[in-house]
Design an enzyme around this catalytic site. Structure first.
Site, short mmCIF file in Angstrom:
data_model
loop_
_atom_site.label_atom_id
_atom_site.label_comp_id
_atom_site.label_asym_id
_atom_site.label_seq_id
_atom_site.Cartn_x
_atom_site.Cartn_y
_atom_site.Cartn_z
CG HIS A 152 38.76 33.96 -86.96
ND1 HIS A 152 38.53 34.35 -85.67
CD2 HIS A 152 39.87 33.15 -86.91
CE1 HIS A 152 39.44 33.81 -84.86
NE2 HIS A 152 40.28 33.09 -85.59
CG HIS A 165 50.95 28.89 -83.05
ND1 HIS A 165 51.51 28.50 -84.24
CD2 HIS A 165 51.98 29.18 -82.22
CE1 HIS A 165 52.83 28.54 -84.14
NE2 HIS A 165 53.15 28.94 -82.93
CB SER A 219 41.41 29.48 -85.98
OG SER A 219 42.34 29.10 -84.99
CD GLU A 221 47.52 26.69 -77.21
OE1 GLU A 221 47.30 27.31 -78.26
OE2 GLU A 221 48.27 27.14 -76.32
CG ASP A 225 46.71 33.07 -84.99
OD1 ASP A 225 47.29 34.17 -84.97
OD2 ASP A 225 45.59 32.86 -84.47
N1 SAM Z 1 44.57 30.48 -83.74
C1 SAM Z 1 43.75 30.87 -82.59
C2 SAM Z 1 42.48 31.47 -83.11
O1 SAM Z 1 42.49 32.09 -84.19
O2 SAM Z 1 41.45 31.32 -82.45
C3 SAM Z 1 44.46 31.82 -81.67
C4 SAM Z 1 45.84 31.42 -81.29
S1 SAM Z 1 46.68 32.52 -80.23
C5 SAM Z 1 46.96 33.92 -81.21
C6 SAM Z 1 48.28 31.78 -80.18
C7 SAM Z 1 48.32 30.49 -79.35
O3 SAM Z 1 49.57 29.83 -79.62
C8 SAM Z 1 48.30 30.69 -77.85
O4 SAM Z 1 47.19 29.99 -77.32
C9 SAM Z 1 49.63 30.09 -77.34
O5 SAM Z 1 49.50 29.41 -76.10
C10 SAM Z 1 49.98 29.14 -78.44
N2 SAM Z 1 51.42 28.83 -78.64
C11 SAM Z 1 52.50 29.62 -78.41
N3 SAM Z 1 53.63 29.03 -78.87
C12 SAM Z 1 53.25 27.84 -79.42
C13 SAM Z 1 53.94 26.81 -80.10
N4 SAM Z 1 55.26 26.86 -80.29
N5 SAM Z 1 53.22 25.75 -80.54
C14 SAM Z 1 51.88 25.67 -80.36
N6 SAM Z 1 51.16 26.63 -79.73
C15 SAM Z 1 51.83 27.70 -79.26
#
Ligand code: SAM
Length: 280
Positions: free
Chosen positions: A19, A42, A100, A118, A164
């Site tokens: 971040h 993500h 994020s 998401e 991410d």
């Molecule tokens: N980017 C966020 C942040 O920095 O606050 C954190 C994201 S977290 C590391 C990863 C997220 O991706 C999870 O909430 C998960 O449910 C989601 N996820 C997993 N596979 C995905 C996909 N193919 N497409 C979209 N989201 C996905």
């Protein structure tokens, strides 16, 4: 089946690195008036309660954001990031960690746009309700990698793309490279920011080798390690790979990373790294 929940990890050292880099990229994008798209493939739930059972069970935020947010000697470069943390914790107690999408929401301007995806059935509704009243944002329950094909190039022809994934599936290590390649084919001037964990160093090497093979230039790697590499379970470090970084980012992170490292790991173990995987 998605089992990863970011609420266990919000505000940890990896979020601090991710971040901070994201905030500096967004701050640099605002130097030009022209609007841009923030694409978060993500996106997670958006907001995390730090005194929840989940966050307290791991206590990861205590070794991350809790170690820096109220330090009086914070470098000025942390200001965009810490302004957002403070915005969500105005009482002076660290209660919420903005993910994020919320960091972008605070830092973007009225004429910029957010596109957030998401997949998780519990996190998606939380994210959607955060943005219900924000006309700049589109929030979808959809596959993040697909957006790199369907949303690029953005009409504004300026964009920041955060990728991410949780890396709970091994395929993520290949999917991120393929996804970037798809996105880059359509939008070669975008700023792509890819987060990676160091659990097994071999997997990071695979991502880097995959990216080098694409022939894409201007790839900057930024890494913060809390411990030396290990083949035991657990994340020892994390990093950001930024394609087309704003011109000051390398210098900014060279200045900032040693301070963050010292604040998070006073014992001095681990390392920091800023290097070009592929220069101009
Ligand atoms: N980017 C966020 C942040 O920095 O606050 C954190 C994201 S977290 C590391 C990863 C997220 O991706 C999870 O909430 C998960 O449910 C989601 N996820 C997993 N596979 C995905 C996909 N193919 N497409 C979209 N989201 C996905």
């Amino acid at each position: 089946m998605l089992s990863y929940r970011h609420s266990f990890h919000a505000g940890n050292h990896a979020d601090v690195l991710k971040h901070t880099v994201l905030s500096l990229i967004l701050a640099a994008m605002k130097e030009k008036d022209k609007p841009f798209l923030y694409l978060d493939t993500h996106a997670g739930a958006g907001r995390y309660l730090l005194n929840s059972d989940r966050a307290e069970r791991t206590g990861e935020y205590r070794e991350g954001i809790a170690r820096i947010w109220q330090r009086e000697d914070c470098p000025a470069l942390l200001e965009p990031y810490l302004t957002v943390i403070n915005h969500y914790n105005r009482s002076g107690t660290l209660r919420y960690y903005p993910g994020s999408p919320l960091i972008a929401r605070q830092l973007l301007r009225e004429h910029d746009r957010l596109h957030l995806t998401e997949l998780h059935s519990s996190d998606y509704p939380l994210l959607r309700s955060e943005f219900q009243k924000d006309p700049r944002a589109e929030v979808l329950r959809a596959d993040g990698y697909q957006q790199l094909k369907s949303q690029l190039p953005p009409p504004s022809r300026r964009g920041v793309i955060l990728i991410d994934p949780p890396y709970e599936m091994k395929t993520d290590y290949q999917d991120v490279v393929a996804g970037i390649q798809e996105g880059y084919k359509r939008f070669a001037t975008g700023v792509y920011a890819l987060w990676y964990p160091v659990v097994l160093r071999q997997n990071v090497k695979r991502i880097l080798a995959g990216l080098e093979k694409t022939g894409i230039r201007r790839i900057l790697q930024i890494e913060l390690a809390l411990r030396p590499d290990s083949d035991q379970r657990g994340m020892t470090a994390s990093g950001m790979i930024v394609i087309n970084p704003p011109w000051m980012l390398e210098q900014q992170m060279n200045e900032l990373l040693p301070w963050i490292h010292q604040a998070l790991v006073p014992e001095g173990i681990g390392h920091t790294l800023v290097r070009w995987v592929a220069p101009e």
